[in-house]
Design an enzyme around this catalytic site. Sequence first.
Site: not given
Ligand code: CEZ
Length: 788
Positions: A472
């Site tokens: 992300d």
């Molecule tokens: O969120 C996850 C996402 O829910 O991180 C993963 C991604 O594949 C998942 O879909 C790897 O990036 O910083 C951010 O915006 C991220 O979105 C985080 O919040 C992350 C967290 O660890 C929450 O689970």
Amino acid sequence: MPEFIDNGTRFRLTDPMLAPAAAGYLWNRRMMIQMTCRGYAVSQYMDPEPRKYAHVPTIAGQSFMQPEHRYFAHHPGRFFYVRDNRSGSLFSVPHEPVRARPDSFVFEPGLSDMRWTVEKDGLRVELCLELPEDDVAEIWTATVSNIGESTRDVSFVPYFPVGYMSWMNMGGHFDAELGAVICTSVTPYQAVEDYFRNRHLKDITFLAADRLPDHFEVSQQAFEGEGGLADPSALQAGKNLAGGDAAYEIPAGILQYNLLLPAGGCERFRLIFGPAHDKSEVAMLIGKYLRGDADAVQKATRAYMAEGLGSFEIETPDAAFDAFVNHWLPRQVFYHGDTNRLTTDPQTRNYLQDALGMVFIRPDTTREVILRTASQQSVSGKVPDGILLRPDATLKYINQIPHTDHAVWLVIATCAYLDETNDRSILAASAGWSDSDVKDSLYDHVTRALSFLAGEVDERGLPLIAQGDWNDPMNMVGYKGKGVSGWLAEASSYAMSLWAEVCEAEADRETAGWLRGEAGALVERINAHLWDGDWYARGITDDGKHFGVSADEEGRIYLNAQSWAMLCGAADEDRQARMLRAIDEHLETPYGVAMFAPAYTRMREDVGRLTQKWPGSAENGAVYNHAAAFYAAGLYHIKESDRAYRVLRAMLTEPKAEDIAVRGQLPLYIPNYYRGAWRQYPRTAGRSSNLFNTGTASWFYRLVIEQLCGLRGTRDGVVIAPQIPSDWDRCRFRRTFRGAIFEVDVERVCGLTDREIDVDRELLDGDVLRRVERGRTYQVRVRLPERA
Ligand code: CEZ
């Protein structure tokens, strides 16, 4: 000694100091609560968006569930004070806020409840928390016993802080008719439409018990006074709670029971805490849960949890692994799959990956998830960022940022569903598009998702990353429209090969041929543009700079770019061997394999926001378990089964004091990460995020079932190909598959040269059992040669 008890279905922690944030979690169809062993709680429910009924004591920012949640003295929690009315001495259970050293302490989170037993100075308090199956409420049972020799005069005071409910209107009073503390509020808003939209909200938080208290207090401040929470003024010797209310003050539910307990005597209480829309709902909940049939409630809750236990059981030489895989892992998968992590707009990739594990628990859910995702695809084939679960839901947070990977997960989930169920009818099921009135088959939807993906490439034919892929916060590699993702090139190639098989089975040679061609071309491009000598680069930035390469001082080698190179077949044996050596050297830590290393210590404007996260936390080089699970998948794919098992095993906290202390969590769930950067920050390395929202659970479950145990479905039957670690002599498992039961016994046999498989005592030719008959039980024996 911390340990699994009750045949692995419960854990016992005997020291509240060992890992203060160690927690268990419970949920039902509408809510979730995570509670630490010491009494702090984070809870939320859906209405329809996630909401809280117990708040922090000041205005709080709303956010999604965060890792490494911080607890503090006034954090929401459920606390029970016990005062000796002769000596005035005070303690609280489970442990906060008084923090008096207990004579004995037991925290026992189970599959469908959480229990504590705390003893101090001849008194024992037993607590049990349960959730009803389908209402938003906490049901507490508390028993206070005199385990000493003489009569005791004690006050028992449940203290449930409600916190800062609203800047517009909040308060609380004791309602004698209901016998409950009623805390009222108005959810803040400004737009007139919100007045109408909010009218259904449960703006009351209440606490009621099955008997009237002798005294009560509703003002948090009046209760705490000058003494602070560890020694509240209202509980000073000789005092009784004053019966105050909260008038635009912070409310709390505080009930006082004065008990005269003879030696051996005990008193039992049932309490209910939660949100309500109005007093009649409070009355209804009290009637149902305090006066109703407690056993029936418990039965219903257990039955709900049992739905999630899956259809798979394993017995290996590793008892902690068995306890986790047999009970806690399917539970975590079920939590994700049944609640969608308590959001109304799950990220598309999370939604689909959570459904991946559900194929082993409730495949109909997986089917629905796949079809709902398809129905929100655009007619161009593009799979959206975020799936709306209700007509009134909106895309929030990360779903407003353009990511390019979603098609991949649609393929993976659909193939997993087909493998498990062989329900080919899903391919013909029709689904609409978000921007057209036409309906098309799922088969067309998936194919079009891949053709859209194949078109979103740069001049080299590598996939554009936009503002992120699976990762992300990798938001600045390609925000100018040029940067590409090496990982996505691999994942696309893998997904295209998977889908090509489905196309072939559907006799659609043309599409299959096109996909094989695309997948192969991607592999060539990956090898031409991304191989860095000993490993694959993670991508190429907008300015044409390769990153995740040996020339980088930080973020030198990324795990995902290697794992998916194994999955998509880009890496030949020589490259595989180099990658594995590089991973061992750069990424292995004592707490699992890091997502990349070294962690970034300064912003890289051509990589993005992840480089600004704390080094070693989350996507900045943590032992990010989801990425580790992909690595394990890659390892099984290339038959590196010992390594694969080590990677999986490292995700589980050991049920031992030393590991629990370092990780700061119990072995009841896989957290989304453990802190990495162990060379840079050894003191914090290994520490758990304690966030159990993670796609890891599904992948882990699937790998154990289909790779480690090796029983996986194909179009014409089932493949039997266990990949157990070489130091296991034996392992047994039982799996329900397409209505049949497989009882499989895998053992290593000295002197054997080739694997042998018997099904119902008949030698199987090859490793595929064709035609699985519903209702039949198959006895399978797999004999493996001993490893050199
Ligand atoms: O969120 C996850 C996402 O829910 O991180 C993963 C991604 O594949 C998942 O879909 C790897 O990036 O910083 C951010 O915006 C991220 O979105 C985080 O919040 C992350 C967290 O660890 C929450 O689970």
